[in-house]
Design a protein around this motif. Structure first.
Motif, PDB file in Angstrom:
ATOM      1  N   VAL A 236       0.774  -1.087  -0.050  1.00 32.02           N
ATOM      2  CA  VAL A 236      -0.106   0.011  -0.045  1.00 32.02           C
ATOM      3  C   VAL A 236       0.826   1.296  -0.052  1.00 32.02           C
ATOM      4  CG1 VAL A 236      -1.610   1.256   1.324  1.00 32.02           C
ATOM      5  CG2 VAL A 236      -1.898  -1.095   1.148  1.00 32.02           C
ATOM      6  N   ALA A 237       1.843   1.313   0.766  1.00 33.05           N
ATOM      7  CA  ALA A 237       2.640   2.208   1.129  1.00 33.05           C
ATOM      8  C   ALA A 237       3.620   2.542  -0.187  1.00 33.05           C
ATOM      9  CB  ALA A 237       3.659   2.245   2.188  1.00 33.05           C
ATOM     10  N   GLY A 238       3.979   1.502  -0.860  1.00 41.23           N
ATOM     11  CA  GLY A 238       5.091   1.818  -1.850  1.00 41.23           C
ATOM     12  C   GLY A 238       4.368   1.881  -3.255  1.00 41.23           C
ATOM     13  N   TYR A 239       3.122   1.489  -3.551  1.00 35.86           N
ATOM     14  CA  TYR A 239       2.458   1.791  -4.775  1.00 35.86           C
ATOM     15  C   TYR A 239       1.831   3.231  -4.631  1.00 35.86           C
ATOM     16  CZ  TYR A 239      -1.032   1.997  -8.244  1.00 35.86           C
ATOM     17  OH  TYR A 239      -1.907   2.348  -9.289  1.00 35.86           O
ATOM     18  N   SER A 240       1.295   3.668  -3.328  1.00 34.39           N
ATOM     19  CA  SER A 240       0.840   4.960  -3.271  1.00 34.39           C
ATOM     20  C   SER A 240       1.814   5.957  -3.419  1.00 34.39           C
ATOM     21  CB  SER A 240       0.097   4.947  -1.993  1.00 34.39           C
ATOM     22  OG  SER A 240      -0.834   4.132  -1.745  1.00 34.39           O
ATOM     23  N   PHE A 242       4.553   5.805  -5.413  1.00 33.82           N
ATOM     24  CA  PHE A 242       4.875   6.055  -6.576  1.00 33.82           C
ATOM     25  C   PHE A 242       3.890   6.833  -7.174  1.00 33.82           C
ATOM     26  CE2 PHE A 242       4.002   5.040 -11.014  1.00 33.82           C
ATOM     27  CZ  PHE A 242       5.211   5.188 -11.679  1.00 33.82           C
ATOM     28  N   ARG A 243       2.684   6.577  -6.809  1.00 34.59           N
ATOM     29  CA  ARG A 243       1.430   7.497  -7.479  1.00 34.59           C
ATOM     30  C   ARG A 243       1.326   9.015  -7.121  1.00 34.59           C
ATOM     31  NH1 ARG A 243      -3.118   4.846  -9.399  1.00 34.59           N
ATOM     32  NH2 ARG A 243      -3.741   6.965  -9.960  1.00 34.59           N
ATOM     33  N   ILE A 244       2.185   9.459  -5.927  1.00 39.07           N
ATOM     34  CA  ILE A 244       2.379  10.818  -5.883  1.00 39.07           C
ATOM     35  C   ILE A 244       3.366  11.455  -6.975  1.00 39.07           C
ATOM     36  CG2 ILE A 244       3.638  12.530  -4.321  1.00 39.07           C
ATOM     37  CD1 ILE A 244       3.051  10.595  -2.083  1.00 39.07           C
ATOM     38  N   PHE A 245       4.289  10.587  -7.368  1.00 38.25           N
ATOM     39  CA  PHE A 245       5.093  11.117  -8.605  1.00 38.25           C
ATOM     40  C   PHE A 245       4.210  10.917  -9.749  1.00 38.25           C
ATOM     41  CE2 PHE A 245       7.400   9.193 -12.425  1.00 38.25           C
ATOM     42  CZ  PHE A 245       8.155  10.385 -12.596  1.00 38.25           C
ATOM     43  N   GLU A 246       3.546   9.882 -10.061  1.00 33.91           N
ATOM     44  CA  GLU A 246       2.864   9.964 -11.210  1.00 33.91           C
ATOM     45  C   GLU A 246       1.667  10.934 -11.418  1.00 33.91           C
ATOM     46  OE1 GLU A 246      -0.531   6.471 -12.589  1.00 33.91           O
ATOM     47  OE2 GLU A 246       1.632   5.795 -12.552  1.00 33.91           O
ATOM     48  N   LEU A 262      -7.103  14.912  -7.543  1.00 31.66           N
ATOM     49  CA  LEU A 262      -7.822  14.242  -6.419  1.00 31.66           C
ATOM     50  C   LEU A 262      -6.945  13.043  -5.872  1.00 31.66           C
ATOM     51  CD1 LEU A 262     -10.022  14.057  -4.540  1.00 31.66           C
ATOM     52  CD2 LEU A 262     -11.389  12.786  -6.238  1.00 31.66           C
ATOM     53  N   ASN A 263      -6.465  12.297  -6.883  1.00 34.62           N
ATOM     54  CA  ASN A 263      -5.630  11.204  -6.633  1.00 34.62           C
ATOM     55  C   ASN A 263      -4.494  11.549  -5.981  1.00 34.62           C
ATOM     56  OD1 ASN A 263      -7.583   9.222  -7.636  1.00 34.62           O
ATOM     57  ND2 ASN A 263      -6.808   9.129  -9.472  1.00 34.62           N
ATOM     58  N   MET A 264      -3.997  12.769  -5.932  1.00 33.75           N
ATOM     59  CA  MET A 264      -2.606  13.108  -5.471  1.00 33.75           C
ATOM     60  C   MET A 264      -3.009  13.170  -3.826  1.00 33.75           C
ATOM     61  SD  MET A 264       0.426  14.206  -5.404  1.00 33.75           S
ATOM     62  CE  MET A 264       0.859  15.039  -6.747  1.00 33.75           C
ATOM     63  N   PHE A 265      -4.182  13.694  -3.384  1.00 35.85           N
ATOM     64  CA  PHE A 265      -4.275  13.454  -1.786  1.00 35.85           C
ATOM     65  C   PHE A 265      -4.487  12.053  -1.418  1.00 35.85           C
ATOM     66  CE2 PHE A 265      -5.729  17.742  -3.119  1.00 35.85           C
ATOM     67  CZ  PHE A 265      -5.207  18.488  -2.262  1.00 35.85           C
ATOM     68  N   VAL A 266      -5.256  11.176  -2.139  1.00 38.14           N
ATOM     69  CA  VAL A 266      -5.239   9.863  -2.102  1.00 38.14           C
ATOM     70  C   VAL A 266      -3.947   9.271  -1.898  1.00 38.14           C
ATOM     71  CG1 VAL A 266      -6.346   7.581  -2.683  1.00 38.14           C
ATOM     72  CG2 VAL A 266      -7.779   9.724  -3.245  1.00 38.14           C
ATOM     73  N   ALA A 267      -3.113   9.392  -2.704  1.00 35.52           N
ATOM     74  CA  ALA A 267      -1.883   8.664  -2.805  1.00 35.52           C
ATOM     75  C   ALA A 267      -1.114   9.065  -1.532  1.00 35.52           C
ATOM     76  CB  ALA A 267      -1.109   9.189  -3.979  1.00 35.52           C
ATOM     77  N   ILE A 268      -1.192  10.350  -1.031  1.00 35.13           N
ATOM     78  CA  ILE A 268      -0.363  11.091  -0.058  1.00 35.13           C
ATOM     79  C   ILE A 268      -0.737  10.329   1.342  1.00 35.13           C
ATOM     80  CG2 ILE A 268       0.090  12.929   1.396  1.00 35.13           C
ATOM     81  CD1 ILE A 268       0.257  14.678  -1.050  1.00 35.13           C
ATOM     82  N   ALA A 269      -2.195  10.324   1.381  1.00 37.97           N
ATOM     83  CA  ALA A 269      -2.843   9.591   2.531  1.00 37.97           C
ATOM     84  C   ALA A 269      -2.441   8.252   2.610  1.00 37.97           C
ATOM     85  CB  ALA A 269      -4.252   9.743   2.541  1.00 37.97           C
ATOM     86  N   LEU A 270      -2.607   7.398   1.703  1.00 36.32           N
ATOM     87  CA  LEU A 270      -2.290   6.129   1.783  1.00 36.32           C
ATOM     88  C   LEU A 270      -0.807   5.577   1.818  1.00 36.32           C
ATOM     89  CD1 LEU A 270      -4.816   4.647  -0.847  1.00 36.32           C
ATOM     90  CD2 LEU A 270      -5.182   4.711   1.398  1.00 36.32           C
TER      91      LEU A 270
END
Length: 362
Positions: A236-240, A242-246, A262-270
């Motif tokens: 969960v941490a590792g994938y999320s 990367f999504r911050i960068f993506e 919106l997905n940026m906030f989700v990625a940071i939280a997760l």
């Protein structure tokens, strides 16, 4: 005119097509093929292959913990449909502008559009429910499936390539992804970027990251003592992370909040949740866990973390007892039969009580 401003169908594009072919990743000319009357979409095919490999991988890892690999098939029958439903719901909520404008648009998963976080959330909830029903501890199974989830999502990203979606900002790098003009418009990218032809292939970046992270989790599981839920938390941490960068380089359509996707906030939280979850999981004291379903008698196979490897012993090893061992067991059995009749009666009564342990205590 720069090569990033060539437009498909123009004279410049055609004249320089051969030379440019090695300078960027071309878009595939199709996104599906036919077998008789059936239209097979590469997006769906990518996820089918990814899910199949994930199931095979999880079977192997679950067997290594002493579990029944066929259980993985049972769980997959529940979690795969749940994951598709959850992924589509998340996509429809977070990117409503990308829903096809037809009555069945909210269901059209074959056109692309599965939100990984929604899929994992619903699939995890359904999988945990199913495992609890079978009397199996969820944490060890979550660790077994974590790397496989990354393999499935990574291979599924190849479908984004065929759908010409999931790309970042304009780039002139040799690995830039060519996006035809109509897909740039449909993708909802900023107007100022429409004149460019090649973009960051974020689908490819994610594919590489997913495979690398999956390999790391497998390696870590063999090199360190990771407690139940630990590997899943790192997934969960590792994938999320990367999504911050993506999300920071993507330019395709998305809902925004406070100026960010919106997905940026989700990625940071997760990412934060995953790291905290991992620390808490590693601090929990070791305890036995169940890897086999409850038997007909109501017992459950408990395995301590440090005994998990022993639980995977080959059945042939168990059958390979020496002749002397067999003689010893036979002698022990003969000795038991010579004991007092009252003792035998008490022992039989104890066995019956154990087998009826589900009955109320009187």
């Amino acid at each position: 005119m720069s090569r990033t401003s060539w437009v498909r169908g123009s004279l410049a594009y055609m004249a320089n097509g051969t030379a440019a072919l090695g300078q960027f990743i071309p878009s595939p000319p199709i996104n599906s093929f036919h077998i008789g009357p059936v239209d097979i979409h590469f997006y769906a095919l990518g996820y089918i292959i990814g899910i199949t490999l994930a199931i095979l991988m999880t079977r192997r890892r679950w067997r290594a913990l002493g579990g029944d690999p066929d259980l993985v098939n049972d769980i997959a029958l529940w979690v795969v449909p749940a994951g598709i439903i959850g992924g589509r719901i998340y996509f429809d909520i977070t990117t409503p502008a990308d829903i096809p404008h037809v009555w069945y648009g909210v269901f059209a998963v074959w056109t692309g559009g599965l939100g990984i976080w929604g899929g994992i959330a619903i699939a995890a909830a359904v999988g945990a429910w199913r495992l609890h029903r079978l009397g199996i501890t969820v944490g060890p199974f979550a660790n077994a499936v974590a790397p496989a989830l990354l393999v499935a999502s990574g291979i599924g990203r190849i479908g984004n390539y065929f759908n010409k979606e999931l790309f970042g900002g304009p780039t002139s790098m040799p690995w830039g992804l060519e996006i035809p003009y109509v897909y740039r418009v449909n993708g909802g990218i900023p107007v100022q970027d429409l004149r460019f032809a090649t973009f960051q292939p974020t689908f490819l970046y994610e594919l590489i990251w997913d495979m690398a992270l999956a390999a790391f989790l497998v390696w870590l599981g063999h090199r360190a003592t990771i407690k139940p839920w630990g590997l899943f938390a790192l997934y969960v941490a590792g994938y999320s992370a990367f999504r911050i960068f993506e999300e920071s380089i993507r330019v395709d359509s998305s809902e925004h909040f406070l100026g960010l996707r919106l997905n940026m906030f989700v990625a940071i939280a997760l990412t934060i949740v995953g790291l905290v979850w991992f620390v808490l999981a590693q601090r929990r004291p070791e305890r036995p866990f169940s890897v086999l379903p409850a038997s007909a008698a109501g017992s459950v196979e408990d395995v301590r973390p440090d005994e998990a490897a022993a639980a995977t012993a080959d059945p042939e090893d168990a059958a390979g007892e020496t002749e002397e061992d067999a003689v010893d067991k036979s002698s022990a059995a003969d000795t038991d039969t010579d004991t007092d009749t009252d003792t035998d009666t008490d022992t039989d009564a104890g066995i019956v009580a154990t087998d009826r342990s589900d009955d109320p205590i009187s």
